[in-house]
Design a protein around this motif. Structure first.
Motif, PDB file in Angstrom:
ATOM      1  N   THR A  79      -6.254  20.495   3.712  1.00  0.00           N
ATOM      2  CA  THR A  79      -7.426  20.353   2.840  1.00  0.00           C
ATOM      3  C   THR A  79      -7.287  19.184   1.866  1.00  0.00           C
ATOM      4  N   SER A  80      -6.057  18.839   1.494  1.00  0.00           N
ATOM      5  CA  SER A  80      -5.838  17.708   0.590  1.00  0.00           C
ATOM      6  C   SER A  80      -5.654  16.395   1.342  1.00  0.00           C
ATOM      7  N   ASN A  81      -5.558  16.484   2.681  1.00  0.00           N
ATOM      8  CA  ASN A  81      -5.310  15.311   3.523  1.00  0.00           C
ATOM      9  C   ASN A  81      -4.003  14.616   3.135  1.00  0.00           C
ATOM     10  N   GLY A  82      -3.068  15.378   2.572  1.00  0.00           N
ATOM     11  CA  GLY A  82      -1.780  14.811   2.190  1.00  0.00           C
ATOM     12  C   GLY A  82      -1.820  13.959   0.938  1.00  0.00           C
ATOM     13  N   ASN A  83      -2.969  13.924   0.254  1.00  0.00           N
ATOM     14  CA  ASN A  83      -3.063  13.144  -0.982  1.00  0.00           C
ATOM     15  C   ASN A  83      -2.252  13.840  -2.074  1.00  0.00           C
ATOM     16  N   PRO A  84      -1.234  13.178  -2.648  1.00  0.00           N
ATOM     17  CA  PRO A  84      -0.344  13.846  -3.607  1.00  0.00           C
ATOM     18  C   PRO A  84      -1.070  14.492  -4.797  1.00  0.00           C
ATOM     19  N   GLU A  92       0.837  -1.207   0.000  1.00  0.00           N
ATOM     20  CA  GLU A  92       0.000   0.000   0.000  1.00  0.00           C
ATOM     21  C   GLU A  92       0.869   1.254   0.000  1.00  0.00           C
ATOM     22  N   VAL A  93       0.524   2.184  -0.877  1.00  0.00           N
ATOM     23  CA  VAL A  93       1.234   3.466  -0.958  1.00  0.00           C
ATOM     24  C   VAL A  93       0.429   4.498  -0.176  1.00  0.00           C
ATOM     25  N   PRO A  94       0.989   5.061   0.914  1.00  0.00           N
ATOM     26  CA  PRO A  94       0.243   6.022   1.741  1.00  0.00           C
ATOM     27  C   PRO A  94       0.274   7.424   1.150  1.00  0.00           C
ATOM     28  N   ASN A  95      -0.480   8.328   1.751  1.00  0.00           N
ATOM     29  CA  ASN A  95      -0.412   9.738   1.383  1.00  0.00           C
ATOM     30  C   ASN A  95       0.880  10.357   1.924  1.00  0.00           C
ATOM     31  N   TYR A  96       1.133  11.613   1.535  1.00  0.00           N
ATOM     32  CA  TYR A  96       2.329  12.317   1.993  1.00  0.00           C
ATOM     33  C   TYR A  96       2.354  12.423   3.518  1.00  0.00           C
ATOM     34  N   THR A  97       3.548  12.285   4.080  1.00  0.00           N
ATOM     35  CA  THR A  97       3.771  12.748   5.448  1.00  0.00           C
ATOM     36  C   THR A  97       3.951  14.264   5.378  1.00  0.00           C
ATOM     37  N   ARG A  98       3.950  14.910   6.522  1.00  0.00           N
ATOM     38  CA  ARG A  98       4.139  16.362   6.512  1.00  0.00           C
ATOM     39  C   ARG A  98       5.509  16.730   5.945  1.00  0.00           C
ATOM     40  N   GLU A  99       6.536  15.959   6.269  1.00  0.00           N
ATOM     41  CA  GLU A  99       7.886  16.240   5.773  1.00  0.00           C
ATOM     42  C   GLU A  99       7.935  16.146   4.255  1.00  0.00           C
ATOM     43  N   GLU A 100       7.297  15.121   3.718  1.00  0.00           N
ATOM     44  CA  GLU A 100       7.297  14.932   2.259  1.00  0.00           C
ATOM     45  C   GLU A 100       6.525  16.052   1.570  1.00  0.00           C
ATOM     46  N   ALA A 101       5.364  16.392   2.116  1.00  0.00           N
ATOM     47  CA  ALA A 101       4.551  17.452   1.525  1.00  0.00           C
ATOM     48  C   ALA A 101       5.266  18.800   1.576  1.00  0.00           C
ATOM     49  N   LYS A 102       6.007  19.051   2.677  1.00  0.00           N
ATOM     50  CA  LYS A 102       6.730  20.326   2.793  1.00  0.00           C
ATOM     51  C   LYS A 102       7.830  20.408   1.746  1.00  0.00           C
ATOM     52  N   GLY A 103       8.504  19.285   1.472  1.00  0.00           N
ATOM     53  CA  GLY A 103       9.525  19.280   0.432  1.00  0.00           C
ATOM     54  C   GLY A 103       8.936  19.580  -0.934  1.00  0.00           C
ATOM     55  N   VAL A 104       7.757  19.013  -1.210  1.00  0.00           N
ATOM     56  CA  VAL A 104       7.080  19.265  -2.487  1.00  0.00           C
ATOM     57  C   VAL A 104       6.623  20.717  -2.555  1.00  0.00           C
ATOM     58  N   PHE A 105       6.108  21.250  -1.442  1.00  0.00           N
ATOM     59  CA  PHE A 105       5.648  22.644  -1.394  1.00  0.00           C
ATOM     60  C   PHE A 105       6.794  23.600  -1.701  1.00  0.00           C
ATOM     61  N   ASP A 106       7.953  23.358  -1.098  1.00  0.00           N
ATOM     62  CA  ASP A 106       9.114  24.218  -1.351  1.00  0.00           C
ATOM     63  C   ASP A 106       9.558  24.128  -2.814  1.00  0.00           C
ATOM     64  N   TYR A 107       9.419  22.948  -3.392  1.00  0.00           N
ATOM     65  CA  TYR A 107       9.742  22.758  -4.809  1.00  0.00           C
ATOM     66  C   TYR A 107       8.788  23.579  -5.684  1.00  0.00           C
ATOM     67  N   TYR A 108       7.508  23.525  -5.365  1.00  0.00           N
ATOM     68  CA  TYR A 108       6.516  24.316  -6.107  1.00  0.00           C
ATOM     69  C   TYR A 108       6.783  25.814  -5.934  1.00  0.00           C
ATOM     70  N   LYS A 109       7.231  26.182  -4.732  1.00  0.00           N
ATOM     71  CA  LYS A 109       7.540  27.594  -4.463  1.00  0.00           C
ATOM     72  C   LYS A 109       8.679  28.071  -5.364  1.00  0.00           C
ATOM     73  N   LYS A 110       9.709  27.255  -5.493  1.00  0.00           N
ATOM     74  CA  LYS A 110      10.832  27.616  -6.371  1.00  0.00           C
ATOM     75  C   LYS A 110      10.387  27.703  -7.830  1.00  0.00           C
TER      76      LYS A 110
END
Length: 446
Positions: A430-435, A393-411
């Motif tokens: 709001t996304s519940n960590g769903n990628p 099973e592939v879970p949703n993002y952890t907070r650490e993973e989502a923050k890394g993606v957010f910073d990437y989107y910011k750049k």
């Protein structure tokens, strides 16, 4: 008599002359397709229309600004987006996703596909929903997750074991990152020197997108163009490796004889040039790479649930064909089910919930994703192909993973609002960590 009488009337003569004029205005190849509207238009051309007088209005009007004439396209033409409302993304410099960087230390970092792997991935299409992100932000990159590291460790162990022992299906809620993890696995194995067979859209194998022919005196069907396309992709992705492996015996594929000692890249070339030999080429190729021990093989199939349900191809009596009646899908099912095996390697597949019509109850029940109903009998022709499969099973993002993606989107400058910690928390919660939902929330301001 009525027909002869009408043919001599002035009204019909006028209509016929209008038709002739309409035909004259139409290219020759469309001359037989003159419609009533064409006749009316031809008649309209005969008389010049009176110029329209624009009505004057005493109401207040907004003075036309310089930007009003530009519309949505801006000053650069119809294909340019209005820069008042659209900010183009900025290319982001990232490290490469390599076996040496797919580690715990890099969890939460977004890494790009290696320059040596990108040309190979270009031979196949990216999964539909991932391609949207890759089109928006360059270069194509994915975040390293805890699930990435742990799963690739499992795949690495398969380098020295038969593929029948490593038959894994990635499961999880829609948008959790199953296709992304499968794509990272493909990239990882290409970087590690594996033979890789990647099928990103198995649905197209089953939905009658390709022509099919019945094999004489059997209940099986072949898909010549599909098989030839697949053979060409495998050849282009793995050519440098396949040049080093040769056939172990003389064999006949279609109308061609392949001598012992032929390079596997040359064998695949036969299927590229002759699509009606491609199925035989594919079967011989899989047999040969399965027999050798030097190089492990990865078979990666996305949307695999479409292989475990009736197809949209019809038999001669109008009934839906089961996957085992299509020789190409049956070939892959043999390896997915463990009936055929590679000496060294792994079979990794991912389910897809994008199209509900392609869901397979048989597969879901086997993997423990869905409870079996005591009132419904599962397909006894499809059920045997699912035996022995392992679910991860592939879970949703952890907070650490989502923050890394957010910073990437910011750049990459894709946010409509100023990127901040409160904005990150808003998108993550709001996304519940769903990628998939997280990307949509960030990229489209939802």
């Amino acid at each position: 008599m009525a027909h002869r009488f009408l043919a001599s009337t002035p009204l019909l003569r006028t209509s016929l002359s209008l038709t002739a004029r309409a035909r004259a205005a139409v290219p020759a190849q469309y001359a037989n397709y003159v419609t009533a509207s064409a006749v009316v238009m031809a008649g309209g051309k005969a008389k010049k229309a009176a110029p329209k007088i624009k009505a004057q209005s005493n109401s207040f009007r907004k003075k036309k600004g310089a930007d009003d004439d530009k519309g949505e396209s801006g000053s650069g033409g119809a294909t340019r987006l209005n820069e008042k409302y659209y900010k183009p993304s900025v290319p982001v410099k990232v490290e490469e996703f390599l076996p040496s960087t797919a580690t715990k230390e890099h969890v939460g970092q977004v890494l790009g596909f290696p320059s040596t792997v990108v040309p190979a991935l270009a031979q196949t299409a990216y999964p539909t929903l991932l391609s949207e992100q890759f089109e928006l932000i360059k270069p194509a990159a994915l975040v390293v997750r805890d699930s990435t590291v742990s799963f690739l460790e499992k795949v690495d162990k398969a380098m020295k074991t038969p593929s029948a022992q490593s038959r894994i299906v990635l499961t999880g809620e829609a948008g959790s990152g199953k296709s992304a993890l499968l794509l990272q696995t493909v990239s990882h194995c290409l970087s590690a020197g594996w033979i890789v067979i990647y099928v990103p859209k198995a649905t197209t194998w089953m939905n009658s997108s390709f022509a099919y022919n019945k094999v004489a005196n059997t209940t099986s069907f072949v898909q010549p163009l599909l098989a030839s396309n697949l053979v060409g992709q495998i050849q282009n992705v793995n050519k440098s490796i396949l040049d080093k492996i040769t056939t172990s015996e003389t064999a006949t594929v279609g109308r061609h004889e392949v001598e012992k000692g032929t390079k596997l890249s040359a064998l695949l070339e036969v299927g590229v040039k002759d699509q009606f030999a491609a199925q035989d080429v594919m079967e011989l190729f899989m047999k040969e790479i399965g027999a050798q021990k030097d190089i492990p093989t990865l078979v990666a199939v996305d949307e695999v649930n479409s292989l475990f349900r009736p197809t949209q191809y019809l038999s001669q009596d109008g009934k839906e064909l089961d996957p085992e009646h299509l020789k190409l899908s049956k070939l892959f099912l043999n390896y997915i089910s463990g009936k055929s095996t590679f000496k060294h390697g792994a079979i990794v597949a991912a389910t897809s919930d994008t199209l509900l019509a392609n869901k397979s109850e048989v597969l879901e029940v086997t993997l423990g994703v869905k409870e079996v109903s005591p009132y419904k009998r599962l397909s006894q022709t499809i059920l045997p192909w699912t035996q022995g499969l392992t679910s991860v099973e592939v879970p949703n993002y952890t907070r650490e993973e989502a923050k890394g993606v957010f910073d990437y989107y910011k750049k990459a400058n894709i946010f409509f609002d100023a990127a901040s910690e409160p904005l990150f928390l808003n998108k993550f919660i709001t996304s519940n960590g769903n990628p998939r939902k997280f990307f949509t929330a960030c990229a489209k301001g939802i």
